[in-house]
Motif scaffolding. Structure first.
Motif, PDB file in Angstrom:
ATOM      1  N   ASP A   1      -7.034   2.472   2.685  1.00  0.00           N
ATOM      2  CA  ASP A   1      -8.338   2.700   3.312  1.00  0.00           C
ATOM      3  C   ASP A   1      -9.399   1.771   2.735  1.00  0.00           C
ATOM      4  O   ASP A   1     -10.231   1.231   3.461  1.00  0.00           O
ATOM      5  N   ALA A   2      -9.375   1.566   1.426  1.00  0.00           N
ATOM      6  CA  ALA A   2     -10.347   0.677   0.789  1.00  0.00           C
ATOM      7  C   ALA A   2     -10.121  -0.773   1.214  1.00  0.00           C
ATOM      8  O   ALA A   2     -11.076  -1.485   1.539  1.00  0.00           O
ATOM      9  N   LEU A   3      -8.861  -1.209   1.219  1.00  0.00           N
ATOM     10  CA  LEU A   3      -8.571  -2.605   1.571  1.00  0.00           C
ATOM     11  C   LEU A   3      -8.898  -2.917   3.024  1.00  0.00           C
ATOM     12  O   LEU A   3      -9.271  -4.039   3.357  1.00  0.00           O
TER      13      LEU A   3
ATOM     14  N   THR B   1       0.813  -1.218   0.000  1.00  0.00           N
ATOM     15  CA  THR B   1       0.000   0.000   0.000  1.00  0.00           C
ATOM     16  C   THR B   1       0.843   1.263   0.000  1.00  0.00           C
ATOM     17  O   THR B   1       0.294   2.358   0.038  1.00  0.00           O
ATOM     18  N   ALA B   2       2.152   1.131  -0.043  1.00  0.00           N
ATOM     19  CA  ALA B   2       3.026   2.305   0.012  1.00  0.00           C
ATOM     20  C   ALA B   2       3.429   2.734  -1.393  1.00  0.00           C
ATOM     21  O   ALA B   2       3.729   1.906  -2.252  1.00  0.00           O
TER      22      ALA B   2
ATOM     23  N   SER C   1      -4.210   6.826  -4.854  1.00  0.00           N
ATOM     24  CA  SER C   1      -2.871   7.221  -4.423  1.00  0.00           C
ATOM     25  C   SER C   1      -2.924   7.649  -2.957  1.00  0.00           C
ATOM     26  O   SER C   1      -3.988   7.893  -2.408  1.00  0.00           O
ATOM     27  N   GLY C   2      -1.778   7.740  -2.348  1.00  0.00           N
ATOM     28  CA  GLY C   2      -1.752   8.097  -0.931  1.00  0.00           C
ATOM     29  C   GLY C   2      -2.371   6.989  -0.102  1.00  0.00           C
ATOM     30  O   GLY C   2      -2.015   5.833  -0.236  1.00  0.00           O
TER      31      GLY C   2
ATOM     32  N   ILE D   1       0.939   3.223 -11.174  1.00  0.00           N
ATOM     33  CA  ILE D   1      -0.442   2.805 -11.416  1.00  0.00           C
ATOM     34  C   ILE D   1      -1.435   3.779 -10.783  1.00  0.00           C
ATOM     35  O   ILE D   1      -2.428   4.159 -11.400  1.00  0.00           O
ATOM     36  N   TYR D   2      -1.189   4.181  -9.547  1.00  0.00           N
ATOM     37  CA  TYR D   2      -2.174   4.954  -8.801  1.00  0.00           C
ATOM     38  C   TYR D   2      -1.942   6.456  -8.797  1.00  0.00           C
ATOM     39  O   TYR D   2      -2.775   7.206  -8.286  1.00  0.00           O
ATOM     40  N   ASP D   3      -0.843   6.942  -9.372  1.00  0.00           N
ATOM     41  CA  ASP D   3      -0.549   8.372  -9.380  1.00  0.00           C
ATOM     42  C   ASP D   3      -1.705   9.158  -9.996  1.00  0.00           C
ATOM     43  O   ASP D   3      -2.203   8.838 -11.065  1.00  0.00           O
TER      44      ASP D   3
END
Length: 100
Positions: free
Chosen positions: A59-61, A36-37, A53-54, A46-48
């Motif tokens: 939080d979702a997982l 998650t980091a 991101s962040g 992928i998440y940028d």
């Protein structure tokens, strides 16, 4: 433990983990560990710029049953992650299927 339903990988999952680690994923025993980091380069790419991101992904997982935080190594990088039991991963119904 039998092979994963969608692969011919079976414990100890060494060959599978070599392929998954650069993506911030590992399978250990009966748990899928999800990095998650943003220090994992592929996750950062992928998440940028997305809501994931962040802290968004973590939080979702954390909403999944039995999610547990830990530190694990992914492709040589130590990172925060969350462990999700494989039984939970494979029991989840995608939202579009649940609505049908």
């Amino acid at each position: 433990m039998p092979p994963l339903p969608w692969t011919n990988f079976a414990p100890p999952f060494s060959a599978l983990n070599v392929r998954l680690a650069p993506l911030g994923l590992r399978v250990l025993d009966d748990t899928l560990w999800i990095g998650t980091a943003s220090r994992i380069p592929s996750l950062a790419l992928i998440y940028d710029g997305t809501e994931w991101s962040g802290r968004g992904l973590a939080d979702a997982l954390r909403q999944l049953p039995g999610a547990r935080p830990a530190l694990k190594t992914f492709a040589g990088m130590r990172s925060r992650c969350l462990g999700i039991a494989l039984s939970v991963v494979f029991e989840q119904t995608p939202p579009h299927e649940a609505a049908a």
